[in-house]
Write a protein that holds these residues in place. Structure first.
Motif, PDB file in Angstrom:
ATOM      1  N   CYS A  14      52.319  27.018   8.337  1.00 57.89           N
ATOM      2  CA  CYS A  14      53.070  28.092   8.971  1.00 57.89           C
ATOM      3  C   CYS A  14      53.730  27.653  10.264  1.00 57.89           C
ATOM      4  CB  CYS A  14      52.156  29.289   9.206  1.00 57.89           C
ATOM      5  SG  CYS A  14      51.603  30.058   7.676  1.00 57.89           S
ATOM      6  N   ILE A  15      53.681  26.402  10.581  1.00 57.45           N
ATOM      7  CA  ILE A  15      54.410  25.845  11.708  1.00 57.45           C
ATOM      8  C   ILE A  15      55.657  25.170  11.134  1.00 57.45           C
ATOM      9  CG2 ILE A  15      54.345  24.195  13.606  1.00 57.45           C
ATOM     10  CD1 ILE A  15      52.505  26.602  13.976  1.00 57.45           C
ATOM     11  N   PRO A  16      56.847  25.447  11.691  1.00 53.40           N
ATOM     12  CA  PRO A  16      58.049  24.844  11.120  1.00 53.40           C
ATOM     13  C   PRO A  16      57.939  23.328  11.052  1.00 53.40           C
ATOM     14  CG  PRO A  16      58.623  26.466  12.784  1.00 53.40           C
ATOM     15  CD  PRO A  16      57.149  26.279  12.866  1.00 53.40           C
ATOM     16  N   PRO A  17      58.213  22.723   9.911  1.00 54.62           N
ATOM     17  CA  PRO A  17      58.126  21.263   9.811  1.00 54.62           C
ATOM     18  C   PRO A  17      59.178  20.597  10.696  1.00 54.62           C
ATOM     19  CG  PRO A  17      59.162  22.193   7.850  1.00 54.62           C
ATOM     20  CD  PRO A  17      58.653  23.359   8.651  1.00 54.62           C
ATOM     21  N   ASP A  18      58.839  19.440  11.228  1.00 54.14           N
ATOM     22  CA  ASP A  18      59.743  18.749  12.148  1.00 54.14           C
ATOM     23  C   ASP A  18      61.076  18.402  11.503  1.00 54.14           C
ATOM     24  OD1 ASP A  18      57.898  18.895  14.174  1.00 54.14           O
ATOM     25  OD2 ASP A  18      57.046  16.907  13.795  1.00 54.14           O
TER      26      ASP A  18
END
Length: 297
Positions: A14-18
């Motif tokens: 749920c963290i935007p991928p780099d």
């Protein structure tokens, strides 16, 4: 809310991928879940509900077809109205990192501006259009990473944000001198509030007088420039007390107070509560204050 809050152990999905800076996740809603600080932008579209959303300590009852745009750094708490045994509402969530778009990249919409459109939940006239677009974007986040995929996700997100801007053109009217002056002051304050609460310092940086800043602040907000500064410091203090395990002294030092007693007096003056009393109101929720994290002095 481990997917959307600042935790020591984050949910990577749920963290935007780099590689893309855009992602999607299911919205994990639990009755009485702990308040947390958002690390990224989140667009939350409620499909069924209702859902209680506390954003920076203001409660909103969001029904089906409501879009919520939560900004980085905001204190966030979701709850289910009614019985704790009621099933959570269904929602689609798209997250994206700050700085993904340049300030002038989207016409009339700096995405990282904290006072941009949809500052409060937005009831959509045609939620099916947004739901389809967000579900399509969410599906595309599952594809293989790469430059083309990243560009596709950014374009889809840009279209969503511009639709929001067309529906809600909230923001300051910069057609007069006071509004333009206040906008410059507000932007400088976002960077400077941890270091200075003196209106004189902001006036000097903006090459104007304290009287000019006060006149502009009163015209736009009905608050003096000093009150605007203190409001911003008090908001950040509430965020940190509610959603982190920083000590009261650490919160005060991070906001420029050399002595805890000075911070305590300031906080009580602004909120009517001591820092400890305010924090106690968030400690009885399941999960309490988020788990240990590195203190920042």
């Amino acid at each position: 809310m481990p997917a959307l809050t600042h935790r020591a152990e984050r949910a990577p999905a749920c963290i935007p991928p780099d590689w893309a800076g855009v992602g999607a996740c299911a919205l994990p809603v639990a009755a009485g879940a702990a308040t947390g600080l958002l690390e990224c932008h989140a667009l939350v579209l409620i499909s069924t509900g209702p859902l209680l959303a506390d954003i920076d300590f203001t409660s909103h009852l969001a029904g089906p077809g409501t879009l919520i745009w939560v900004r980085p750094g905001q204190a966030l708490h979701f709850d289910i109205p009614g019985s704790a045994s009621d099933p959570p509402g269904d929602a689609t969530t798209v997250v994206f990192r700050p700085g993904l778009f340049a300030p002038e990249e989207l016409p009339g919409l700096p995405p990282d501006d904290p006072v941009g459109p949809a500052r409060t939940p937005l009831v959509l006239p045609d939620p099916a259009v947004f739901r389809a677009a967000m579900k399509h974007l969410a599906a595309d986040t599952e594809g293989p990473p790469g430059r083309i995929s990243a560009a596709l996700l950014r374009h889809q997100l840009a279209a969503l944000l511009l639709r929001v801007r067309l529906l809600d053109g909230a923001g300051q009217d910069l057609g007069n001198v006071e509004s333009r002056t206040f906008e410059r002051f507000r932007r400088r304050l976002e960077d400077g509030y941890p270091h200075s609460r003196r209106v004189e310092d902001y006036a000097a940086e903006l090459s104007c007088s304290v009287r000019t800043l006060t006149r502009a602040s009163l015209a736009v907000t009905g608050r003096t420039a000093k009150q605007v500064v203190d409001d911003r410091v008090a908001l950040q203090a509430r965020r940190l007390l509610a959603a982190t395990d920083l000590s009261v002294a650490e919160v005060g030092r991070g906001l420029g107070f050399g002595e805890p007693t000075n911070f305590g007096r300031f906080f009580h003056r602004e909120t009517g509560l001591s820092p400890g009393q305010f924090r106690a109101g968030f400690a009885d929720r399941p999960g309490g204050i988020p788990g240990p994290r590195q203190a920042v002095d």
